[in-house]
Design a protein around this motif. Structure first.
Motif, PDB file in Angstrom:
ATOM      1  N   LEU A 133       0.801  -1.225  -0.403  1.00 46.21           N
ATOM      2  CA  LEU A 133       0.077  -0.351  -0.319  1.00 46.21           C
ATOM      3  C   LEU A 133       0.683   1.177   0.151  1.00 46.21           C
ATOM      4  O   LEU A 133       1.436   1.394   0.813  1.00 46.21           O
ATOM      5  N   VAL A 134       0.473   1.996  -1.014  1.00 46.32           N
ATOM      6  CA  VAL A 134       0.964   3.773  -0.912  1.00 46.32           C
ATOM      7  C   VAL A 134       0.146   4.326  -0.463  1.00 46.32           C
ATOM      8  O   VAL A 134      -0.994   4.528  -1.433  1.00 46.32           O
ATOM      9  N   LEU A 135      -0.007   5.107   0.630  1.00 40.39           N
ATOM     10  CA  LEU A 135      -1.198   5.835   0.302  1.00 40.39           C
ATOM     11  C   LEU A 135      -0.547   7.421   1.619  1.00 40.39           C
ATOM     12  O   LEU A 135       0.178   7.324   2.064  1.00 40.39           O
ATOM     13  N   ILE A 136      -0.743   8.596   0.206  1.00 40.86           N
ATOM     14  CA  ILE A 136       0.318   9.779   0.398  1.00 40.86           C
ATOM     15  C   ILE A 136      -0.684  11.101   0.022  1.00 40.86           C
ATOM     16  O   ILE A 136      -1.143  10.715  -0.966  1.00 40.86           O
ATOM     17  N   ASN A 137      -0.475  12.313   0.797  1.00 45.10           N
ATOM     18  CA  ASN A 137      -0.969  13.039   0.240  1.00 45.10           C
ATOM     19  C   ASN A 137      -2.548  13.393   0.350  1.00 45.10           C
ATOM     20  O   ASN A 137      -2.819  13.630  -0.998  1.00 45.10           O
ATOM     21  N   ASN A 138      -3.400  12.386   1.454  1.00 48.89           N
ATOM     22  CA  ASN A 138      -3.955  12.659   0.978  1.00 48.89           C
ATOM     23  C   ASN A 138      -5.161  13.612   2.108  1.00 48.89           C
ATOM     24  O   ASN A 138      -4.357  13.229   3.952  1.00 48.89           O
ATOM     25  N   GLU A 139      -5.758  14.757   1.740  1.00 43.42           N
ATOM     26  CA  GLU A 139      -5.915  15.521   3.056  1.00 43.42           C
ATOM     27  C   GLU A 139      -6.558  14.539   4.310  1.00 43.42           C
ATOM     28  O   GLU A 139      -7.695  14.097   3.839  1.00 43.42           O
ATOM     29  N   ASN A 140      -6.537  15.473   5.009  1.00 43.16           N
ATOM     30  CA  ASN A 140      -7.146  15.481   6.617  1.00 43.16           C
ATOM     31  C   ASN A 140      -6.693  14.123   6.544  1.00 43.16           C
ATOM     32  O   ASN A 140      -6.900  12.776   7.968  1.00 43.16           O
ATOM     33  N   TYR A 141      -5.929  12.724   6.304  1.00 49.91           N
ATOM     34  CA  TYR A 141      -5.565  11.317   6.593  1.00 49.91           C
ATOM     35  C   TYR A 141      -4.105  11.681   6.122  1.00 49.91           C
ATOM     36  O   TYR A 141      -2.969  11.257   5.212  1.00 49.91           O
ATOM     37  N   VAL A 142      -2.984  11.665   7.448  1.00 46.62           N
ATOM     38  CA  VAL A 142      -1.804  12.279   6.977  1.00 46.62           C
ATOM     39  C   VAL A 142      -0.883  10.688   7.593  1.00 46.62           C
ATOM     40  O   VAL A 142      -1.444  10.836   8.342  1.00 46.62           O
ATOM     41  N   THR A 143      -0.064  10.611   6.945  1.00 45.98           N
ATOM     42  CA  THR A 143       0.688   9.361   6.684  1.00 45.98           C
ATOM     43  C   THR A 143       2.455   9.732   7.236  1.00 45.98           C
ATOM     44  O   THR A 143       2.782   8.750   6.607  1.00 45.98           O
ATOM     45  N   GLU A 144       2.778  11.024   6.196  1.00 46.83           N
ATOM     46  CA  GLU A 144       4.133  10.773   6.712  1.00 46.83           C
ATOM     47  C   GLU A 144       4.105  12.132   7.519  1.00 46.83           C
ATOM     48  O   GLU A 144       3.626  13.220   6.918  1.00 46.83           O
ATOM     49  N   ASN A 145       4.854  12.527   8.532  1.00 46.44           N
ATOM     50  CA  ASN A 145       4.789  13.762   8.484  1.00 46.44           C
ATOM     51  C   ASN A 145       6.526  14.395   9.881  1.00 46.44           C
ATOM     52  O   ASN A 145       7.262  13.152   9.515  1.00 46.44           O
ATOM     53  N   SER A 146       6.552  15.413   9.578  1.00 49.76           N
ATOM     54  CA  SER A 146       8.242  15.283   9.545  1.00 49.76           C
ATOM     55  C   SER A 146       8.348  17.045  10.961  1.00 49.76           C
ATOM     56  O   SER A 146       7.172  17.774  10.682  1.00 49.76           O
ATOM     57  N   GLY A 147       8.915  16.876  11.238  1.00 50.52           N
ATOM     58  CA  GLY A 147       9.496  18.536  12.480  1.00 50.52           C
ATOM     59  C   GLY A 147      10.517  18.109  13.211  1.00 50.52           C
ATOM     60  O   GLY A 147      11.739  18.069  13.025  1.00 50.52           O
ATOM     61  N   THR A 148      10.848  19.608  13.631  1.00 46.76           N
ATOM     62  CA  THR A 148      11.839  19.679  15.165  1.00 46.76           C
ATOM     63  C   THR A 148      11.187  19.865  16.483  1.00 46.76           C
ATOM     64  O   THR A 148       9.888  20.299  16.305  1.00 46.76           O
ATOM     65  N   ALA A 149      11.894  19.168  16.751  1.00 47.75           N
ATOM     66  CA  ALA A 149      11.192  19.190  18.850  1.00 47.75           C
ATOM     67  C   ALA A 149      12.882  19.621  19.432  1.00 47.75           C
ATOM     68  O   ALA A 149      13.502  19.259  19.046  1.00 47.75           O
ATOM     69  N   THR A 150      12.590  20.826  20.452  1.00 47.86           N
ATOM     70  CA  THR A 150      13.234  20.520  21.311  1.00 47.86           C
ATOM     71  C   THR A 150      13.152  20.480  23.249  1.00 47.86           C
ATOM     72  O   THR A 150      12.667  20.112  23.726  1.00 47.86           O
ATOM     73  N   ILE A 151      14.921  20.030  22.973  1.00 44.14           N
ATOM     74  CA  ILE A 151      14.971  19.520  24.640  1.00 44.14           C
ATOM     75  C   ILE A 151      15.856  20.332  25.403  1.00 44.14           C
ATOM     76  O   ILE A 151      16.833  20.490  25.023  1.00 44.14           O
ATOM     77  N   PRO A 152      14.568  20.641  26.487  1.00 46.62           N
ATOM     78  CA  PRO A 152      15.127  22.049  27.156  1.00 46.62           C
ATOM     79  C   PRO A 152      16.450  21.544  27.828  1.00 46.62           C
ATOM     80  O   PRO A 152      17.041  20.773  28.510  1.00 46.62           O
TER      81      PRO A 152
ATOM     82  N   TYR B 287      15.623  17.235  15.288  1.00 41.26           N
ATOM     83  CA  TYR B 287      14.544  16.594  13.920  1.00 41.26           C
ATOM     84  C   TYR B 287      13.878  15.388  13.573  1.00 41.26           C
ATOM     85  O   TYR B 287      14.687  14.297  14.152  1.00 41.26           O
ATOM     86  N   TRP B 288      12.908  14.514  13.382  1.00 38.54           N
ATOM     87  CA  TRP B 288      12.120  13.752  13.772  1.00 38.54           C
ATOM     88  C   TRP B 288      11.513  12.947  12.733  1.00 38.54           C
ATOM     89  O   TRP B 288      10.832  14.633  11.425  1.00 38.54           O
ATOM     90  N   ARG B 289      11.121  12.565  11.592  1.00 36.88           N
ATOM     91  CA  ARG B 289      10.510  11.516  10.102  1.00 36.88           C
ATOM     92  C   ARG B 289       9.984  11.224  11.003  1.00 36.88           C
ATOM     93  O   ARG B 289      10.153   9.587  11.721  1.00 36.88           O
ATOM     94  N   ALA B 290       8.749  10.886  10.470  1.00 33.76           N
ATOM     95  CA  ALA B 290       7.554   9.630  11.146  1.00 33.76           C
ATOM     96  C   ALA B 290       6.577   8.917  10.209  1.00 33.76           C
ATOM     97  O   ALA B 290       5.498  10.488   9.435  1.00 33.76           O
ATOM     98  N   GLU B 291       5.963   7.876  10.173  1.00 29.18           N
ATOM     99  CA  GLU B 291       4.938   7.274   8.469  1.00 29.18           C
ATOM    100  C   GLU B 291       4.047   6.589   9.315  1.00 29.18           C
ATOM    101  O   GLU B 291       4.684   5.851  10.676  1.00 29.18           O
ATOM    102  N   TYR B 292       2.820   6.237   8.827  1.00 33.74           N
ATOM    103  CA  TYR B 292       1.925   6.064   9.648  1.00 33.74           C
ATOM    104  C   TYR B 292       1.532   4.494   8.384  1.00 33.74           C
ATOM    105  O   TYR B 292       1.424   4.753   7.064  1.00 33.74           O
ATOM    106  N   LYS B 293       1.796   3.152   8.159  1.00 32.02           N
ATOM    107  CA  LYS B 293       1.351   2.331   7.675  1.00 32.02           C
ATOM    108  C   LYS B 293       0.279   0.962   7.692  1.00 32.02           C
ATOM    109  O   LYS B 293       0.930   0.282   8.822  1.00 32.02           O
TER     110      LYS B 293
END
Length: 413
Positions: free
Chosen positions: A332-351, A406-412
């Motif tokens: 299954l390839v499930l990508i770029n579907n509005e309101n149903y996010v399967t791939e995301n990335s971002g940053t977080a800060t450890i204080p 930096y983080w990247r997460a996927e949902y399959k």
């Protein structure tokens, strides 16, 4: 001088018609040859069929079905039958011949109305190679069942049909093709700019192949699509619970494509529903869903609810707020579907002085893969407390100043 028998049908006879004026108006001898083999029209309570080459009326009667069928039977090698504007009551079903086009003057202008318990059109073949009935075009007319009785068109062991700008409404089943009792019972059906609505079942397709819908409108009730290989819907509009309901029953089916379609007003149904029968082990092979929009599906239902599929590509669909992917879906390839996010990335800060930070990942479900990369050396880094909404990034050594991770997460599913 006597007229040869083979030409006698072309000689006008005024006693066949309501008046000499009717003969003069509808069959002037100076009329140029028509592009149609026959032209059918209605005057008063009678129906007439005029030979398109010679301009003479050959068939007439008070039952439109008898007149139309007489014309079709007179064209053993096919031809074009043009039905002028009007409402034509059919006391029996019509059987088009191979290589025949039946066309009217437009939806809602030329209307074929069921006046029998069975329906309007039927092609019921016997040959396994589907050649008893083939290359048939229905164009620019309305087929009206009136009170949801019978079939708009019954197709069995036949192939190569084009429905072009046809409205089908008011039947028990709008289009009924094939049968569950066998396989490969129809092939190559094309629906272009058609409107199918107000039927108990819009489409009932069983054990066929190569069906394509282009720019069609389907509304009112679901369809039953079972074991149809190479089925596609391209830029179609579905409304009022007219879901695509696909069932796998007696074979591994090949290719279902749903491209650029719009689904709206589904208060009691999922828009797309794909499942096999519980007593089989077959699957749908190759599902392609791209660029569709899903509006107004009810609580507890889904934009798409799929299972028993191998090789699925679902991308760039809009308003996919609620989706269900079963456990028997592979590749299954499930990508770029509005309101149903399967791939995301971002940053977080450890204080500074801390060894963890919690991240809201924004995915449609619990991540199956998470990759984290700190911007500085803080010892071992790992992830735990993974849920459908968040996860926690941990580090071995508390930093002396804030550290970006930096983080990247996927949902399959």
């Amino acid at each position: 001088m006597s007229v040869p028998d083979e030409l006698r049908r072309y000689v006008p006879r005024t006693d066949l018609y309501d008046s000499f004026d009717l003969v003069h108006y509808h069959m002037p001898l100076e009329q140029p040859p028509s592009t149609a083999s026959y032209i059918i029209f209605k005057k008063g309570n009678k129906y007439y069929a005029k030979n398109g080459t010679y301009g003479h009326i050959e068939y007439e009667g008070e039952d439109a079905a008898t007149v139309i069928q007489s014309v079709l039977d007179a064209l053993p090698n096919g031809g074009k039958v043009f039905i002028k504007a009007g409402n034509y009551l059919l006391n029996s079903r019509i059987t088009p011949k191979s290589n025949t086009m039946i066309c009217g003057e437009g939806q809602g202008v030329t209307i074929l109305t069921r006046n029998n318990p069975d329906g309007v059109f039927v092609n019921y073949g016997a040959s396994a190679d589907l050649t008893d009935y083939q290359f048939i075009v229905i164009k620019d007319l309305t087929i009206d069942g009136v009170d949801r009785t019978g079939h708009g068109y019954r197709i069995y062991k036949a192939r190569w049909f084009l429905f072009d700008n046809v409205e089908i409404k008011g039947f028990n089943i709008g289009i009924y093709a094939g049968s569950r009792s066998s396989s490969d019972l129809f092939a190559f059906l094309i629906f272009r700019d058609c409107r199918i609505w107000d039927c108990d079942t819009l489409l009932s397709f069983w054990a066929g192949s190569s069906v394509r819908f282009e720019r069609c409108y389907l509304s009112g009730n679901p369809s039953v699509l079972e074991d149809v290989a190479a089925l596609s819907f391209d830029n179609c509009y579905f409304s009022a619970n007219a879901r695509i309901g696909y069932r796998i029953y007696s074979r591994n089916d090949q290719m279902l494509k749903i491209l650029g379609c719009q689904f709206e007003n589904f208060p009691s149904s999922s828009c797309v529903h794909i499942r096999r029968e519980s007593d089989t082990s077959y699957r749908l092979e190759n599902l392609l869903m791209i660029g569709n929009q899903f509006f107004d599906y009810g609580s507890g239902y889904y934009a798409f609810d799929i299972d028993n599929v191998e090789d699925a590509y679902i991308a760039n669909n809009l308003r996919c707020t609620n989706v269900n992917i079963g456990s028997d879906v592979s590749n299954l390839v499930l990508i770029n579907n509005e309101n149903y996010v399967t791939e995301n990335s971002g940053t977080a800060t450890i204080p500074s002085g801390s060894t963890s930070v919690t991240v809201n990942h924004g995915l449609a479900g619990t991540p199956t893969t998470i990759i984290v990369t700190p911007s500085a050396q803080i010892g071992d880094v790992w992830v735990d407390s993974v849920t459908s909404t968040s996860f926690t990034i941990n580090c071995e050594t508390a930093p002396s100043s804030d550290i970006t991770v930096y983080w990247r997460a996927e949902y399959k599913p």
